[in-house]
Enzyme design. Structure first.
Site, PDB file in Angstrom:
ATOM      1  N   HIS A 126     -85.324   7.876  19.078  1.00 22.98           N
ATOM      2  CA  HIS A 126     -86.243   6.998  19.804  1.00 22.98           C
ATOM      3  C   HIS A 126     -86.555   5.716  19.023  1.00 22.98           C
ATOM      4  O   HIS A 126     -87.115   4.777  19.583  1.00 22.98           O
ATOM      5  CB  HIS A 126     -87.531   7.737  20.182  1.00 22.98           C
ATOM      6  CG  HIS A 126     -88.514   7.935  19.069  1.00 22.98           C
ATOM      7  ND1 HIS A 126     -88.594   9.090  18.341  1.00 22.98           N
ATOM      8  CD2 HIS A 126     -89.483   7.132  18.572  1.00 22.98           C
ATOM      9  CE1 HIS A 126     -89.555   8.992  17.445  1.00 22.98           C
ATOM     10  NE2 HIS A 126     -90.118   7.813  17.562  1.00 22.98           N
ATOM     11  N   ASP A 156     -83.764  14.346  19.053  1.00 24.94           N
ATOM     12  CA  ASP A 156     -84.295  13.065  18.589  1.00 24.94           C
ATOM     13  C   ASP A 156     -83.808  12.737  17.177  1.00 24.94           C
ATOM     14  O   ASP A 156     -84.566  12.256  16.338  1.00 24.94           O
ATOM     15  CB  ASP A 156     -85.825  13.067  18.648  1.00 24.94           C
ATOM     16  CG  ASP A 156     -86.404  11.654  18.618  1.00 24.94           C
ATOM     17  OD1 ASP A 156     -85.633  10.689  18.807  1.00 24.94           O
ATOM     18  OD2 ASP A 156     -87.623  11.513  18.392  1.00 24.94           O
ATOM     19  N   SER A 230     -91.840   7.004  12.134  1.00 27.88           N
ATOM     20  CA  SER A 230     -90.739   7.670  12.840  1.00 27.88           C
ATOM     21  C   SER A 230     -89.439   7.519  12.070  1.00 27.88           C
ATOM     22  O   SER A 230     -89.061   6.419  11.681  1.00 27.88           O
ATOM     23  CB  SER A 230     -90.545   7.042  14.216  1.00 27.88           C
ATOM     24  OG  SER A 230     -91.334   7.669  15.169  1.00 27.88           O
TER      25      SER A 230
END
Length: 373
Positions: A126, A156, A230
């Site tokens: 993402h 992911d 992230s």
């Protein structure tokens, strides 16, 4: 993704509203007559943690990178608003400059870590999935364009690569199976676009299912993890990567002490396969399952017409006990066990049918790309 206070969300940068909350001291003063109620302090517990994380930081942070993601604007001459994930951060000035000079739109920023001195970097899908251009910044400020090697939407996990004129610092995988609740971890990344940062805390739970996919098996971390982290790593005290930081629960968009990392036991083999082939092929059985019916295994409630289970003559009402050598105690366990099989291979499925145990060979098919469970 819509963010709510009740659900975890991926760490793509949100609006950067900042709040500083000072934590009060909750310890009440001891009274003289309370002394006998408490055991003497245990020095081993007090001193079991590191006195400083500085040696660990020096060892691993050079291999942690910042990732900026840009996309071509539809109309370079048209004014584009500053994305909320960039507004108010050090990236806002860079965004405005690039918009004026190149007609680019900055989507956001994230983190990653180098696992090979040739420039192989692990991050989240993402973070880089919608990018036209990916720029990686090393801890010394050097920037390189990056190329997407491969990504896996269901877990992911993504792999990108850069070309540097010299070998790069890198980190190695640790065994997340050896990580216990209460163990120290240190998270590193690029929170709020500020650049290289580290935080420390403990593993507060294992095996968390946050509803992101049937492959959820997160480590829950209380090391502060914020948007922009992230794709960054969490390290054990030996400096090995034990988790890929991916999601947080937050009513505010910032850390409230509940973060989630994908364990290295899941990340490492997927990264290896992405480096090898650029994608992940998963097996598929073609059944609908029901949990929690007071028996071992999971019950088949529906079978896809023309799917592998139908071709193998499995029936609605069959209870699946094992897939290969792996016991099945939930629908998620079965999905993961079948997904681990290579499409086209044959797996032995042990079932209970009308009180009789049977072993049925099933030729696993390729998991459809549009499936979300």
């Amino acid at each position: 993704m819509r963010r709510t206070a009740s659900r975890p969300f991926l760490l793509a940068p949100p609006a950067f509203a900042a709040a500083l909350v000072l934590c009060p001291s909750w310890a009440a003063p001891a009274r003289a007559d309370d002394t006998a109620l408490f055991a003497p302090p245990v020095p081993a517990i007090v001193t079991s943690g590191p006195l400083t994380f500085a040696p660990l930081v020096r060892k691993v942070v050079p291999a942690v990178v910042n990732i900026a993601v840009t996309q071509d604007a539809d109309n370079p001459g048209k004014h584009q608003p500053v994305p909320p994930g960039v507004k108010g951060t050090p990236f806002e000035h860079r965004f405005r400059d690039r918009m004026r000079s190149r007609g680019e739109e900055m989507l956001g920023a994230g983190s990653g870590f180098i696992i090979d001195p040739s420039g192989v970097i692990v991050t989240n899908t993402h973070v880089v999935g919608e990018a036209d251009r990916i720029t990686v910044s090393l801890s010394d400020g050097t920037e390189y364009p990056a190329r997407l090697v491969g990504s896996d939407d269901l877990t992911d996990i993504a792999v990108i690569t850069i070309q540097a004129p010299h070998p790069l610092p890198f980190v190695t995988w640790g065994d997340s199976r050896q990580v216990n609740v209460g163990d120290w971890v240190m998270a590193a990344g690029n929170p709020f676009g500020l650049g290289s940062s580290v935080t420390a805390g403990i593993v507060s739970a294992r095996g968390r299912d946050i509803g992101a996919s049937p492959f959820d098996d997160f480590l829950q971390l209380d090391a502060p993890i914020n948007p922009g982290n992230s794709g960054g790593p969490s390290f054990n005290l030996g400096g090995q990567v034990v988790a890929l930081n991916t999601a947080i629960v937050s009513p505010t968009g910032g850390s409230v002490g509940i973060g989630f990392g994908i364990p290295s036991e899941i990340v490492a083999p997927i990264v290896a396969e992405l480096r090898r082939s650029g994608h992940i092929d998963r097996g598929w059985l073609g059944v609908t399952l029901a949990d929690g019916e007071g028996h071992a295994g999971v019950r088949i409630t529906d079978i896809d017409r023309g799917g592998p289970a139908a071709k193998a003559k499995l029936r609605t009402g069959d209870i699946v006990l094992t897939v290969g050598e792996e016991p099945v105690d939930s629908a998620r366990t079965l999905i993961r066990a079948v997904a681990a099989e290579r499409p086209g291979s044959t797996v032995q499925v042990r079932i209970l049918r009308h009180g009789t145990e049977l072993t049925v060979p099933v030729i696993v098919a390729h998991r459809p790309a549009d499936m979300d469970d």
